[in-house]
Design a protein around this motif. Structure first.
Motif, PDB file in Angstrom:
ATOM      1  N   UNK A  32      45.764  39.342  34.168  1.00 56.67           N
ATOM      2  CA  UNK A  32      46.654  40.119  35.027  1.00 56.67           C
ATOM      3  C   UNK A  32      46.610  39.657  36.479  1.00 56.67           C
ATOM      4  N   UNK A  33      45.521  39.072  36.898  1.00 62.06           N
ATOM      5  CA  UNK A  33      45.380  38.620  38.284  1.00 62.06           C
ATOM      6  C   UNK A  33      45.871  37.197  38.511  1.00 62.06           C
ATOM      7  N   UNK A  34      46.340  36.540  37.469  1.00 57.75           N
ATOM      8  CA  UNK A  34      46.790  35.149  37.612  1.00 57.75           C
ATOM      9  C   UNK A  34      48.289  35.105  37.855  1.00 57.75           C
ATOM     10  N   UNK A  50      55.925  28.731  34.567  1.00 59.73           N
ATOM     11  CA  UNK A  50      54.647  29.185  35.106  1.00 59.73           C
ATOM     12  C   UNK A  50      54.691  29.207  36.627  1.00 59.73           C
ATOM     13  N   UNK A  51      54.205  30.288  37.197  1.00 65.63           N
ATOM     14  CA  UNK A  51      54.001  30.400  38.640  1.00 65.63           C
ATOM     15  C   UNK A  51      52.574  29.918  38.922  1.00 65.63           C
ATOM     16  N   UNK A 134      42.031  34.275  29.027  1.00 70.32           N
ATOM     17  CA  UNK A 134      43.389  33.733  28.962  1.00 70.32           C
ATOM     18  C   UNK A 134      44.290  34.528  28.039  1.00 70.32           C
ATOM     19  N   UNK A 135      45.576  34.483  28.359  1.00 65.08           N
ATOM     20  CA  UNK A 135      46.627  34.797  27.402  1.00 65.08           C
ATOM     21  C   UNK A 135      47.433  33.517  27.240  1.00 65.08           C
ATOM     22  N   UNK A 166      53.388  37.345  30.993  1.00 60.52           N
ATOM     23  CA  UNK A 166      52.021  37.765  31.288  1.00 60.52           C
ATOM     24  C   UNK A 166      51.731  37.391  32.737  1.00 60.52           C
ATOM     25  N   UNK A 167      50.659  37.975  33.278  1.00 60.53           N
ATOM     26  CA  UNK A 167      50.290  37.675  34.656  1.00 60.53           C
ATOM     27  C   UNK A 167      50.638  38.800  35.609  1.00 60.53           C
TER      28      UNK A 167
END
Length: 258
Positions: A32-34, A50-51, A134-135, A166-167
């Protein structure tokens, strides 16, 4: 009962009195923090974006990748701990290679997702290891079922989706993805839309980011590859401008209301 893991988070083999495994939940927090990771199944393939947060101004562009090709027809995008993600990418590549050498055909999407999910789950059942932080988003051009997007979370649960995120910005991204799913986009059209999602959910107060994107499907000849620079670059610029214009319009409306 207490919502903190005091006494019950020393090992992932211990349940709390209310049935929680805190180390798995902590791994979920790392995800969640990525940076945000999104994927979308299109009419002719799958696109992932991807960010990738840039942690240092000295970092060479293109390093510390978050998207990996694990087979000709499959790739994964990782959110969470980068080193864990690379280890899982290597595991996925090994699974795909073993299947190919054993059966003489490309690994099916569900089999790859189940094998990775089982591998991740195994790291939640022994006291001497910790869960992967990871997800995974797994994009596959399946020989029989066509384009597929699978998602595996830190607990090892794997499911198939038409679109997923996710993220950090997952909630807002999911709302935007729901609208895109109904539009039945092609991969080329989805590149711009996913770029817009990443720019929209990016927190301007956090570190700058680099946009990574890949696709697998008709535009790439059925192979998982990074979106070519001559397509990604203009899409990235257009998405940045579109988000800036939307933000400017909102500011103008707010001033008028005042």
């Amino acid at each position: 009962m207490s919502s903190i893991g005091t006494g019950y988070d020393l090992s992932c083999t211990s349940y709390s009195p209310d049935g929680r495994i805190f180390q798995v939940e902590y791994a979920g927090k790392a995800v969640e923090n990525s940076g945000t990771v999104v994927g979308l199944v299109c009419t002719d393939g799958v696109v992932m974006a991807v960010e990738k947060l840039v942690l240092s101004k000295l970092l060479v562009k293109g390093t510390n990748r978050r998207i990996f090709t694990v087979a000709d027809h499959a790739g994964i995008a990782v959110a969470g701990v980068a080193a864990d993600g690379r280890a899982l990418a290597n595991q996925a590549a090994g699974e795909a290679s073993d299947y190919k050498s054993t059966y003489g055909s490309s690994i099916p999407g569900q089999y790859l997702a189940d094998r990775l999910g089982g591998y991740m789950h195994a790291f939640t059942t022994y006291g001497s290891v910790r869960p992967f932080g990871n997800a995974l988003l797994i994009s596959v051009m399946d020989e029989t079922k066509g384009p597929q997007l699978w998602v595996a979370d830190p607990s090892g649960t794997a499911n198939s989706y038409r679109g997923f995120a996710v993220g950090k910005g997952k909630q807002h991204a999911k709302v935007m993805l729901e609208k895109l799913v109904a539009q039945n986009l092609t991969c080329e059209a989805a590149v711009l839309e996913l770029a817009k999602i990443i720019h929209t959910v990016h927190d301007e107060t956090s570190k700058p980011f680099e946009l990574e994107m890949s696709w697998v499907g008709t535009p790439s000849g059925g192979k998982h590859v990074r979106v070519p620079a001559d397509i990604l670059g203009p899409a990235d610029d257009a998405a940045r401008e579109a988000v800036a214009e939307d933000s400017s319009d909102e500011d103008d409306e707010g001033e008028e209301a005042d």
